[in-house]
Write a protein that holds these residues in place. Structure first.
Motif, PDB file in Angstrom:
ATOM      1  N   LEU A  20       0.840  -1.191   0.000  1.00  0.00           N
ATOM      2  CA  LEU A  20       0.000   0.000   0.000  1.00  0.00           C
ATOM      3  C   LEU A  20       0.879   1.246   0.000  1.00  0.00           C
ATOM      4  O   LEU A  20       1.949   1.268   0.614  1.00  0.00           O
ATOM      5  CB  LEU A  20      -0.918   0.014   1.216  1.00  0.00           C
ATOM      6  CG  LEU A  20      -1.773  -1.220   1.443  1.00  0.00           C
ATOM      7  CD1 LEU A  20      -2.692  -0.998   2.651  1.00  0.00           C
ATOM      8  CD2 LEU A  20      -2.573  -1.584   0.219  1.00  0.00           C
ATOM      9  N   SER A  21       0.379   2.278  -0.661  1.00  0.00           N
ATOM     10  CA  SER A  21       1.067   3.569  -0.682  1.00  0.00           C
ATOM     11  C   SER A  21       0.112   4.656  -0.213  1.00  0.00           C
ATOM     12  O   SER A  21      -1.096   4.555  -0.417  1.00  0.00           O
ATOM     13  CB  SER A  21       1.554   3.905  -2.090  1.00  0.00           C
ATOM     14  OG  SER A  21       2.469   2.950  -2.571  1.00  0.00           O
ATOM     15  N   GLY A  55      11.863   7.456  11.862  1.00  0.00           N
ATOM     16  CA  GLY A  55      11.871   6.181  11.161  1.00  0.00           C
ATOM     17  C   GLY A  55      11.633   4.977  12.042  1.00  0.00           C
ATOM     18  O   GLY A  55      11.479   3.861  11.531  1.00  0.00           O
ATOM     19  N   SER A  56      11.583   5.175  13.347  1.00  0.00           N
ATOM     20  CA  SER A  56      11.299   4.034  14.212  1.00  0.00           C
ATOM     21  C   SER A  56       9.834   3.629  14.069  1.00  0.00           C
ATOM     22  O   SER A  56       8.971   4.470  13.824  1.00  0.00           O
ATOM     23  CB  SER A  56      11.628   4.346  15.666  1.00  0.00           C
ATOM     24  OG  SER A  56      10.812   5.393  16.152  1.00  0.00           O
ATOM     25  N   THR A  57       9.578   2.341  14.220  1.00  0.00           N
ATOM     26  CA  THR A  57       8.269   1.787  13.883  1.00  0.00           C
ATOM     27  C   THR A  57       7.652   1.006  15.033  1.00  0.00           C
ATOM     28  O   THR A  57       8.349   0.533  15.938  1.00  0.00           O
ATOM     29  CB  THR A  57       8.396   0.853  12.674  1.00  0.00           C
ATOM     30  OG1 THR A  57       9.331  -0.188  12.972  1.00  0.00           O
ATOM     31  CG2 THR A  57       8.886   1.607  11.444  1.00  0.00           C
ATOM     32  N   ASN A  58       6.327   0.888  14.975  1.00  0.00           N
ATOM     33  CA  ASN A  58       5.568   0.067  15.914  1.00  0.00           C
ATOM     34  C   ASN A  58       4.496  -0.691  15.142  1.00  0.00           C
ATOM     35  O   ASN A  58       3.968  -0.168  14.155  1.00  0.00           O
ATOM     36  CB  ASN A  58       4.911   0.927  16.996  1.00  0.00           C
ATOM     37  CG  ASN A  58       5.917   1.604  17.893  1.00  0.00           C
ATOM     38  OD1 ASN A  58       6.357   2.716  17.597  1.00  0.00           O
ATOM     39  ND2 ASN A  58       6.302   0.948  18.966  1.00  0.00           N
ATOM     40  N   TYR A  59       4.168  -1.881  15.636  1.00  0.00           N
ATOM     41  CA  TYR A  59       3.186  -2.721  14.951  1.00  0.00           C
ATOM     42  C   TYR A  59       2.206  -3.323  15.941  1.00  0.00           C
ATOM     43  O   TYR A  59       2.553  -3.616  17.085  1.00  0.00           O
ATOM     44  CB  TYR A  59       3.897  -3.855  14.204  1.00  0.00           C
ATOM     45  CG  TYR A  59       4.835  -3.377  13.138  1.00  0.00           C
ATOM     46  CD1 TYR A  59       6.179  -3.186  13.407  1.00  0.00           C
ATOM     47  CD2 TYR A  59       4.367  -3.104  11.851  1.00  0.00           C
ATOM     48  CE1 TYR A  59       7.049  -2.722  12.432  1.00  0.00           C
ATOM     49  CE2 TYR A  59       5.229  -2.643  10.866  1.00  0.00           C
ATOM     50  CZ  TYR A  59       6.559  -2.454  11.161  1.00  0.00           C
ATOM     51  OH  TYR A  59       7.410  -1.996  10.196  1.00  0.00           O
ATOM     52  N   ALA A  60       0.999  -3.546  15.455  1.00  0.00           N
ATOM     53  CA  ALA A  60       0.050  -4.328  16.212  1.00  0.00           C
ATOM     54  C   ALA A  60       0.545  -5.776  16.269  1.00  0.00           C
ATOM     55  O   ALA A  60       1.179  -6.257  15.320  1.00  0.00           O
ATOM     56  CB  ALA A  60      -1.326  -4.271  15.557  1.00  0.00           C
ATOM     57  N   ARG A  66       4.937  -9.653   9.747  1.00  0.00           N
ATOM     58  CA  ARG A  66       4.366  -9.830   8.414  1.00  0.00           C
ATOM     59  C   ARG A  66       4.265  -8.513   7.647  1.00  0.00           C
ATOM     60  O   ARG A  66       4.387  -8.498   6.423  1.00  0.00           O
ATOM     61  CB  ARG A  66       2.970 -10.444   8.508  1.00  0.00           C
ATOM     62  CG  ARG A  66       2.944 -11.809   9.165  1.00  0.00           C
ATOM     63  CD  ARG A  66       1.561 -12.443   9.048  1.00  0.00           C
ATOM     64  NE  ARG A  66       0.530 -11.684   9.743  1.00  0.00           N
ATOM     65  CZ  ARG A  66      -0.565 -11.187   9.154  1.00  0.00           C
ATOM     66  NH1 ARG A  66      -0.763 -11.377   7.852  1.00  0.00           N
ATOM     67  NH2 ARG A  66      -1.464 -10.518   9.864  1.00  0.00           N
ATOM     68  N   PHE A  67       4.001  -7.433   8.374  1.00  0.00           N
ATOM     69  CA  PHE A  67       3.831  -6.114   7.754  1.00  0.00           C
ATOM     70  C   PHE A  67       5.038  -5.237   8.060  1.00  0.00           C
ATOM     71  O   PHE A  67       5.636  -5.346   9.147  1.00  0.00           O
ATOM     72  CB  PHE A  67       2.577  -5.416   8.290  1.00  0.00           C
ATOM     73  CG  PHE A  67       1.272  -6.003   7.850  1.00  0.00           C
ATOM     74  CD1 PHE A  67       1.182  -7.231   7.209  1.00  0.00           C
ATOM     75  CD2 PHE A  67       0.089  -5.302   8.084  1.00  0.00           C
ATOM     76  CE1 PHE A  67      -0.032  -7.761   6.814  1.00  0.00           C
ATOM     77  CE2 PHE A  67      -1.136  -5.811   7.686  1.00  0.00           C
ATOM     78  CZ  PHE A  67      -1.191  -7.049   7.062  1.00  0.00           C
ATOM     79  N   THR A  68       5.359  -4.355   7.127  1.00  0.00           N
ATOM     80  CA  THR A  68       6.447  -3.397   7.322  1.00  0.00           C
ATOM     81  C   THR A  68       5.989  -2.010   6.875  1.00  0.00           C
ATOM     82  O   THR A  68       5.578  -1.848   5.715  1.00  0.00           O
ATOM     83  CB  THR A  68       7.696  -3.797   6.536  1.00  0.00           C
ATOM     84  OG1 THR A  68       8.121  -5.110   6.919  1.00  0.00           O
ATOM     85  CG2 THR A  68       8.831  -2.813   6.800  1.00  0.00           C
ATOM     86  N   LEU A  80       3.023   0.554   3.223  1.00  0.00           N
ATOM     87  CA  LEU A  80       2.764  -0.587   4.092  1.00  0.00           C
ATOM     88  C   LEU A  80       2.938  -1.841   3.245  1.00  0.00           C
ATOM     89  O   LEU A  80       2.105  -2.132   2.385  1.00  0.00           O
ATOM     90  CB  LEU A  80       1.361  -0.538   4.701  1.00  0.00           C
ATOM     91  CG  LEU A  80       1.089  -1.631   5.732  1.00  0.00           C
ATOM     92  CD1 LEU A  80       1.942  -1.412   6.988  1.00  0.00           C
ATOM     93  CD2 LEU A  80      -0.399  -1.663   6.118  1.00  0.00           C
ATOM     94  N   GLN A  81       4.040  -2.533   3.470  1.00  0.00           N
ATOM     95  CA  GLN A  81       4.291  -3.803   2.791  1.00  0.00           C
ATOM     96  C   GLN A  81       3.643  -4.902   3.612  1.00  0.00           C
ATOM     97  O   GLN A  81       3.956  -5.055   4.803  1.00  0.00           O
ATOM     98  CB  GLN A  81       5.796  -4.058   2.663  1.00  0.00           C
ATOM     99  CG  GLN A  81       6.150  -5.393   2.030  1.00  0.00           C
ATOM    100  CD  GLN A  81       5.756  -5.474   0.571  1.00  0.00           C
ATOM    101  OE1 GLN A  81       5.973  -4.536  -0.192  1.00  0.00           O
ATOM    102  NE2 GLN A  81       5.184  -6.596   0.167  1.00  0.00           N
ATOM    103  N   MET A  82       2.754  -5.642   2.989  1.00  0.00           N
ATOM    104  CA  MET A  82       2.007  -6.687   3.689  1.00  0.00           C
ATOM    105  C   MET A  82       2.336  -8.035   3.070  1.00  0.00           C
ATOM    106  O   MET A  82       2.052  -8.263   1.887  1.00  0.00           O
ATOM    107  CB  MET A  82       0.505  -6.408   3.596  1.00  0.00           C
ATOM    108  CG  MET A  82       0.116  -5.020   4.083  1.00  0.00           C
ATOM    109  SD  MET A  82      -1.657  -4.751   4.131  1.00  0.00           S
ATOM    110  CE  MET A  82      -2.055  -4.857   2.397  1.00  0.00           C
TER     111      MET A  82
END
Length: 121
Positions: A20-21, A55-60, A66-68, A80-82
């Motif tokens: 996704l973009s 640039g630091s990230t957090n995920y559910a 799986r997602f980036t 969002l790369q899934m």
């Protein structure tokens, strides 16, 4: 005014991938945090991933590994790369601009139109 335009959704089989973009305008993209949310039928909106201006990230937990989420400040674009998609990932995905209040992502009330992701089993 602030505009967020998502793209890249579609129909994919379980185990497949989508990217996704989200192109943002009307904001100083580089100084803001960005987030990806999703809303599945009959469910509340869920924060899937967020990325700070650093640039630091957090995920559910449901998408971790799986997602980036990533960003390109030169293009005012978040991604969002899934990968390894599951039927339960089926939802409308929205990008958002926001900020971090401590460790928690806090969305501003700017939303795109969303992009539908459908994962078939």
């Amino acid at each position: 005014q602030v505009q967020l335009v998502e793209s890249g959704g579609g129909l994919v089989q379980a185990g497949g991938s989508l990217r996704l973009s989200c192109v943002a305008s009307g904001i100083t993209f580089s100084v803001n945090a960005m987030g990806w949310f999703r809303r599945a039928p009959g469910k509340q909106r869920e924060l899937v991933a967020s990325i700070r201006k650093t640039g630091s990230t957090n995920y559910a937990d449901s998408v971790k590994g799986r997602f980036t989420i990533s960003r390109d400040n030169a293009k005012n674009t978040a991604y969002l790369q899934m990968n390894s998609l599951k039927p339960e990932d089926t939802a409308v995905y929205y990008c958002n601009v926001g900020h971090f209040a401590g460790t928690a992502y806090s969305p501003y009330q700017y939303w795109g139109q969303g992009t539908q992701v459908t994962v078939s089993s």
